[in-house]
Design an enzyme around this catalytic site. Sequence first.
Site, PDB file in Angstrom:
ATOM      1  N   LYS A  38       0.735  -1.077  -0.119  1.00 51.08           N
ATOM      2  CA  LYS A  38      -0.023   0.353  -0.026  1.00 51.08           C
ATOM      3  C   LYS A  38       0.813   1.370   0.113  1.00 51.08           C
ATOM      4  O   LYS A  38       2.068   1.131   0.370  1.00 51.08           O
ATOM      5  CB  LYS A  38      -0.943  -0.006   1.411  1.00 51.08           C
ATOM      6  N   TYR A 270      15.275  30.659   7.139  1.00 52.67           N
ATOM      7  CA  TYR A 270      14.146  31.433   7.477  1.00 52.67           C
ATOM      8  C   TYR A 270      14.093  31.862   9.299  1.00 52.67           C
ATOM      9  O   TYR A 270      14.104  30.451   9.831  1.00 52.67           O
ATOM     10  CB  TYR A 270      12.761  30.533   7.095  1.00 52.67           C
TER      11      TYR A 270
HETATM   12  C1  PLP Z   1      -0.232  -1.446   6.846  1.00 50.05           C
HETATM   13  C2  PLP Z   1      -0.857  -2.800   7.444  1.00 50.05           C
HETATM   14  C3  PLP Z   1       0.045  -4.046   7.380  1.00 50.05           C
HETATM   15  C4  PLP Z   1       1.352  -3.932   7.465  1.00 50.05           C
HETATM   16  O1  PLP Z   1       2.041  -3.190   8.782  1.00 50.05           O
HETATM   17  P1  PLP Z   1       3.512  -3.342   9.158  1.00 50.05           P
HETATM   18  O2  PLP Z   1       3.458  -2.914  10.315  1.00 50.05           O
HETATM   19  O3  PLP Z   1       4.093  -2.250   8.081  1.00 50.05           O
HETATM   20  O4  PLP Z   1       3.998  -4.605   8.684  1.00 50.05           O
HETATM   21  C5  PLP Z   1      -0.697  -4.941   7.725  1.00 50.05           C
HETATM   22  N1  PLP Z   1      -2.065  -5.306   7.726  1.00 50.05           N
HETATM   23  C6  PLP Z   1      -2.843  -4.181   7.813  1.00 50.05           C
HETATM   24  C7  PLP Z   1      -4.274  -4.403   7.922  1.00 50.05           C
HETATM   25  C8  PLP Z   1      -2.347  -2.927   7.477  1.00 50.05           C
HETATM   26  O5  PLP Z   1      -3.097  -1.858   7.569  1.00 50.05           O
END
Ligand code: PLP
Length: 382
Positions: A38, A270
């Site tokens: 994702k 800045y």
């Molecule tokens: C993002 C996510 C993961 C992965 O989590 P990590 O801590 O990056 O391994 C797994 N399951 C769900 C439902 C998530 O939203």
Amino acid sequence: MTAPQGVAAWAEVDLAAIRSNTATLRNASGVDVMAVVKADAYGHGLIASARAAREGGATWLGTAFVNEALALRAAGDEGLLLAWLHPQGADLSGAVSANIDVSVSSVQLLGQVIDAARAVGRVTRVHLKADSGLSRGGASSSEWDELVALAVRAQRSGAIEIVALWSHVAFGDEPFHPAVDAQAGAFDRACSAAASAGVGDVLRHFSSSGPALRRPDLAFDIVRPGLAVYGLSPGAAVGEASELGLRPAMTLRSTVAQVKSVEAGVGVSYSYRYTTAQATRLALIPIGYADGIPRAATNQGPLLVGGQRTQIAGTVCMDQVVVDLGLQSSVSVGDEVVVFGDGIDGAPTAADWAHASGTIVYEIITRIGPRVARVYVGDDQK
Ligand SMILES: *Cc1c(COP(=O)(O)O)cnc(C)c1O
């Protein structure tokens, strides 16, 4: 590594590291890996990273949104693929047509999925999600029995196939926290209830990176790591990335754009949040908060500039930051800058940046902006 021409900053992504980390996760958990890709593969680039994870042995890929999963299908990925978060108007019919598994965590959503299956004329592959204690997505225990009963009925009618039951942990960064075990217990009970309600022998998945690496006893049938695929540890309680056999895949790079000499006592950047203590040389690095450098790292963010370890002097700007090199420095225009990488060469790590800006490594890597080119290395397998 030389800069892509005219690019101010670039993220070098080592696909060999992603392959190797995926294999490490498989070995550590002892079960199949669903690599979570994702958010543009946590900023590493969706398509190339997903391919590397598949090559490293990921039998599954996971995305938050159907749109992300559809992008994988458009790029030619034909493997097992789950999308779990469905906003209003999500393209569920598109998911069904593209053979993307969808998570269902409410009776309402189940109805939409059944409608999509009928519209497309194809069985929808569903993962039923239980809220085992995160209190985020997933069906709460009060809704679970009804959701399962309706899903079993929809399966018998031929609209859906129940592929898996799943849940997500609250303490992914603390795999030995008692809440992880409490959630695993709640998930087990949800699975038993589903079995009694007539759900067949389906897959179960529960663990994100932390438990996938450290709790093989809770691996169930598939683990669902994201961060560790990219070679980073979720937190100190999970362990150091190197001790876990992980290799950070991303190195964020730039080059020195300008060097100048200034007197003692001049205000830098800045609002003059930094003042030179003595006559010195300043360097300009063309990467700023629009590229993902947290503004909270003002006067803090560590950098390796021409081999010299230093830190940001003054305010982080939209496109640039300044560092104070000291009078003796031999750094010159065009010298390499490493913002963060695997740390082996003395450069800062993403964890150092998280510490310097009061956040977590997840945010450091996923916030890298679109102006930063992704440059792939380690793609020599084929
Ligand atoms: C993002 C996510 C993961 C992965 O989590 P990590 O801590 O990056 O391994 C797994 N399951 C769900 C439902 C998530 O939203």
